[in-house]
Write a protein that holds these residues in place. Structure first.
Motif, PDB file in Angstrom:
ATOM      1  N   ASN A  95       0.828  -1.191   0.000  1.00  0.00           N
ATOM      2  CA  ASN A  95       0.000   0.000   0.000  1.00  0.00           C
ATOM      3  C   ASN A  95       0.863   1.240   0.000  1.00  0.00           C
ATOM      4  O   ASN A  95       1.858   1.316   0.700  1.00  0.00           O
ATOM      5  CB  ASN A  95      -0.906   0.011   1.243  1.00  0.00           C
ATOM      6  CG  ASN A  95      -1.911  -1.103   1.196  1.00  0.00           C
ATOM      7  OD1 ASN A  95      -2.564  -1.282   0.176  1.00  0.00           O
ATOM      8  ND2 ASN A  95      -2.011  -1.867   2.265  1.00  0.00           N
ATOM      9  N   GLN A 133      -4.375  10.634   2.375  1.00  0.00           N
ATOM     10  CA  GLN A 133      -5.057  10.139   1.193  1.00  0.00           C
ATOM     11  C   GLN A 133      -4.478   8.772   0.859  1.00  0.00           C
ATOM     12  O   GLN A 133      -3.267   8.608   0.799  1.00  0.00           O
ATOM     13  CB  GLN A 133      -4.861  11.095   0.020  1.00  0.00           C
ATOM     14  CG  GLN A 133      -5.650  10.716  -1.216  1.00  0.00           C
ATOM     15  CD  GLN A 133      -5.482  11.711  -2.337  1.00  0.00           C
ATOM     16  OE1 GLN A 133      -4.857  12.754  -2.167  1.00  0.00           O
ATOM     17  NE2 GLN A 133      -6.038  11.394  -3.486  1.00  0.00           N
ATOM     18  N   GLY A 134      -5.329   7.802   0.678  1.00  0.00           N
ATOM     19  CA  GLY A 134      -4.860   6.438   0.474  1.00  0.00           C
ATOM     20  C   GLY A 134      -5.162   5.593   1.695  1.00  0.00           C
ATOM     21  O   GLY A 134      -6.129   5.846   2.404  1.00  0.00           O
ATOM     22  N   PHE A 135      -4.338   4.613   1.944  1.00  0.00           N
ATOM     23  CA  PHE A 135      -4.614   3.670   3.030  1.00  0.00           C
ATOM     24  C   PHE A 135      -3.313   3.137   3.608  1.00  0.00           C
ATOM     25  O   PHE A 135      -2.411   2.747   2.870  1.00  0.00           O
ATOM     26  CB  PHE A 135      -5.454   2.496   2.508  1.00  0.00           C
ATOM     27  CG  PHE A 135      -5.847   1.512   3.562  1.00  0.00           C
ATOM     28  CD1 PHE A 135      -6.814   1.806   4.486  1.00  0.00           C
ATOM     29  CD2 PHE A 135      -5.219   0.275   3.625  1.00  0.00           C
ATOM     30  CE1 PHE A 135      -7.183   0.887   5.465  1.00  0.00           C
ATOM     31  CE2 PHE A 135      -5.575  -0.652   4.592  1.00  0.00           C
ATOM     32  CZ  PHE A 135      -6.555  -0.338   5.515  1.00  0.00           C
ATOM     33  N   ASN A 175     -14.507  12.628  -0.335  1.00  0.00           N
ATOM     34  CA  ASN A 175     -15.043  11.477   0.381  1.00  0.00           C
ATOM     35  C   ASN A 175     -14.039  10.985   1.410  1.00  0.00           C
ATOM     36  O   ASN A 175     -12.917  10.585   1.068  1.00  0.00           O
ATOM     37  CB  ASN A 175     -15.378  10.366  -0.617  1.00  0.00           C
ATOM     38  CG  ASN A 175     -16.214   9.270  -0.004  1.00  0.00           C
ATOM     39  OD1 ASN A 175     -16.156   9.005   1.196  1.00  0.00           O
ATOM     40  ND2 ASN A 175     -17.006   8.605  -0.820  1.00  0.00           N
ATOM     41  N   ASN A 212     -11.773   7.743   1.331  1.00  0.00           N
ATOM     42  CA  ASN A 212     -10.520   7.648   0.580  1.00  0.00           C
ATOM     43  C   ASN A 212      -9.312   8.124   1.384  1.00  0.00           C
ATOM     44  O   ASN A 212      -8.238   8.339   0.818  1.00  0.00           O
ATOM     45  CB  ASN A 212     -10.631   8.461  -0.711  1.00  0.00           C
ATOM     46  CG  ASN A 212     -11.703   7.917  -1.636  1.00  0.00           C
ATOM     47  OD1 ASN A 212     -11.888   6.706  -1.716  1.00  0.00           O
ATOM     48  ND2 ASN A 212     -12.416   8.799  -2.311  1.00  0.00           N
ATOM     49  N   TYR A 213      -9.488   8.304   2.681  1.00  0.00           N
ATOM     50  CA  TYR A 213      -8.426   8.807   3.551  1.00  0.00           C
ATOM     51  C   TYR A 213      -8.240   7.883   4.741  1.00  0.00           C
ATOM     52  O   TYR A 213      -9.175   7.213   5.187  1.00  0.00           O
ATOM     53  CB  TYR A 213      -8.759  10.229   4.031  1.00  0.00           C
ATOM     54  CG  TYR A 213      -8.769  11.238   2.920  1.00  0.00           C
ATOM     55  CD1 TYR A 213      -7.695  12.099   2.716  1.00  0.00           C
ATOM     56  CD2 TYR A 213      -9.850  11.315   2.039  1.00  0.00           C
ATOM     57  CE1 TYR A 213      -7.693  13.011   1.674  1.00  0.00           C
ATOM     58  CE2 TYR A 213      -9.865  12.225   1.001  1.00  0.00           C
ATOM     59  CZ  TYR A 213      -8.785  13.073   0.827  1.00  0.00           C
ATOM     60  OH  TYR A 213      -8.792  13.972  -0.215  1.00  0.00           O
ATOM     61  N   THR A 214      -7.031   7.862   5.257  1.00  0.00           N
ATOM     62  CA  THR A 214      -6.742   7.089   6.460  1.00  0.00           C
ATOM     63  C   THR A 214      -6.175   8.020   7.524  1.00  0.00           C
ATOM     64  O   THR A 214      -5.415   8.932   7.182  1.00  0.00           O
ATOM     65  CB  THR A 214      -5.737   5.950   6.142  1.00  0.00           C
ATOM     66  OG1 THR A 214      -5.590   5.093   7.262  1.00  0.00           O
ATOM     67  CG2 THR A 214      -4.378   6.470   5.744  1.00  0.00           C
ATOM     68  N   SER A 221     -11.058   6.480   7.284  1.00  0.00           N
ATOM     69  CA  SER A 221     -11.809   5.347   6.747  1.00  0.00           C
ATOM     70  C   SER A 221     -11.854   4.145   7.690  1.00  0.00           C
ATOM     71  O   SER A 221     -12.558   3.177   7.416  1.00  0.00           O
ATOM     72  CB  SER A 221     -11.202   4.906   5.414  1.00  0.00           C
ATOM     73  OG  SER A 221      -9.850   4.482   5.595  1.00  0.00           O
ATOM     74  N   ASN A 244     -14.403  16.951   4.715  1.00  0.00           N
ATOM     75  CA  ASN A 244     -14.696  15.711   4.005  1.00  0.00           C
ATOM     76  C   ASN A 244     -16.055  15.177   4.453  1.00  0.00           C
ATOM     77  O   ASN A 244     -16.569  15.544   5.518  1.00  0.00           O
ATOM     78  CB  ASN A 244     -13.605  14.673   4.245  1.00  0.00           C
ATOM     79  CG  ASN A 244     -12.340  14.965   3.468  1.00  0.00           C
ATOM     80  OD1 ASN A 244     -12.305  15.878   2.635  1.00  0.00           O
ATOM     81  ND2 ASN A 244     -11.296  14.200   3.723  1.00  0.00           N
TER      82      ASN A 244
END
Length: 371
Positions: free
Chosen positions: A2, A245-247, A275, A278-280, A283, A306
């Motif tokens: 990831n 942004q991402g995970f 949204n 789409n973020y960690t 999420s 968000n």
């Protein structure tokens, strides 16, 4: 593997909303996770192999997750993964930065300045809006952030249980101001001066993962969560005004493991008008993890916040007055300011849904809790 694209502390100071600097992938730095059943001897073998390959170990994770952060050339990393099946996940380490510090004052907060005059106490609109300002007979908030100004007279800071995961001077003092502001919204004292927090007088503990310039690394954030897992207690609240942004599988796993111990997380949704899924860690889903959006004094959804199905609640996040590093008070905006309102509610424990936000972009108005 990831890969995180953007990570930042969720804070804005004034419009327009500045984008965070793109994160820098730290050369040959990785976060590796082990199977939870890994034996001490096998961990030692992996450690020795990293050293033998001219690598370096920065953080060891023993609690919320099993793993470590390392520096190792990619070819040696691939060989390490092949040799040790106990390594179940690898992700790149990246820089962590604050958002919207473009207009930061030239002078950094001076935590040794005890001459700052104290003003008559004001109940910030956000605290009043959700029925806060209640004295907390007990309760603890862990602030994973830039540290906390322990000399601020309006805060009950427990440095003894705090931790620093930033290189340089080993301190949990806040040379930036963000963590101190967050702490005040949660727990500023009801003492007639400055401001009052949602859970007035609750203990706040600094877990410093960002330096005075608002910079840090993902492996340091995970180390902060690992520290809370080891030292936190059932019913404590952790505030994370951080976002990516991402995970990050490692961060997601660490938060869930800590939440399994009955420790509550208040997480800022993010300030990208996007949204939150789409973020960690926005999420992250768990019964004890709450992702928080922001609204203004008129219950209107904050333009920067968000949104989406990942959001549990919405709390005040516009023109939020709170404690300032160095003494006194200051006003910030952002979902960074919304999540600590919920952390205060979680400490008090008895809240209910009073309203719903107006103009939620996803068409599903977020609920507004209050005491």
């Amino acid at each position: 593997m990831n890969r995180l694209l953007t990570i930042s502390s969720i804070l804005i100071i004034s419009a327009p909303l500045y984008a965070a600097d793109l994160p820098v992938q730290l050369k040959n730095q990785y976060i590796i996770q082990f199977d939870n059943t890994i034996q001490k001897e096998k961990r030692s073998e992996i450690t020795q192999e990293v050293i033998n390959k001219k690598g370096h170990i920065k953080h060891q994770y023993h609690n919320a997750i099993k793993g470590m952060s390392i520096t190792l050339p990619p070819q040696a990393l691939a060989a390490l993964k092949k040799r040790f099946p106990e390594i179940i996940h690898i992700e790149e380490n990246i820089t962590v930065t604050l958002v919207a510090r473009k207009e930061r004052p030239n002078k950094k907060p001076d935590n040794n300045d005890s001459a700052t005059p104290r003003s008559e106490e004001i109940i910030p609109w956000g605290v009043a809006h959700i029925g806060g300002g209640q004295v907390a007979e007990y309760g603890t908030a862990w602030i994973i952030d830039t540290g906390i100004d322990s000399r601020h007279p309006d805060l009950n800071v427990d440095k003894s249980r705090g931790a620093n995961f930033i290189k340089g001077k080993n301190t949990t003092e806040d040379g930036n101001g963000h963590g101190t502001h967050v702490a005040g919204t949660i727990a500023a004292k009801l003492d007639g001066f400055d401001v009052v927090g949602v859970a007035a007088g609750a203990t706040v503990i600094p877990v410093r993962v960002l330096d005075n310039n608002g910079s840090g690394t993902m492996d340091g954030v995970i180390a902060g969560v690992d520290h809370v897992y080891r030292n936190g207690n059932y019913g404590d609240c952790v505030n994370m005004s951080l976002g990516a942004q991402g995970f990050s599988n490692a961060l997601d796993s660490a938060i869930k493991a800590t939440a399994n111990r009955g420790i509550i997380f208040a997480i800022a949704a993010g300030n990208d008008s996007a949204n939150a899924a789409n973020y960690t860690p926005a999420s992250t889903t768990h019964p004890n993890v709450y992702t928080i959006s922001a609204f203004d004094i008129n219950n209107n959804f904050a333009w920067f916040s968000n949104y989406g199905s990942a959001i549990e609640y919405s709390l005040p996040g516009v023109n939020i007055l709170s404690t300032k590093a160095g003494g006194g008070t200051t006003t910030f905006n952002g979902t960074s300011m919304a999540s600590p309102h919920f952390c205060g509610l979680a400490i008090i424990g008895s809240y209910y849904i009073s309203h719903y936000v107006n103009n939620d972009p996803d068409g599903m108005p977020d609920p507004i809790p209050r005491l």
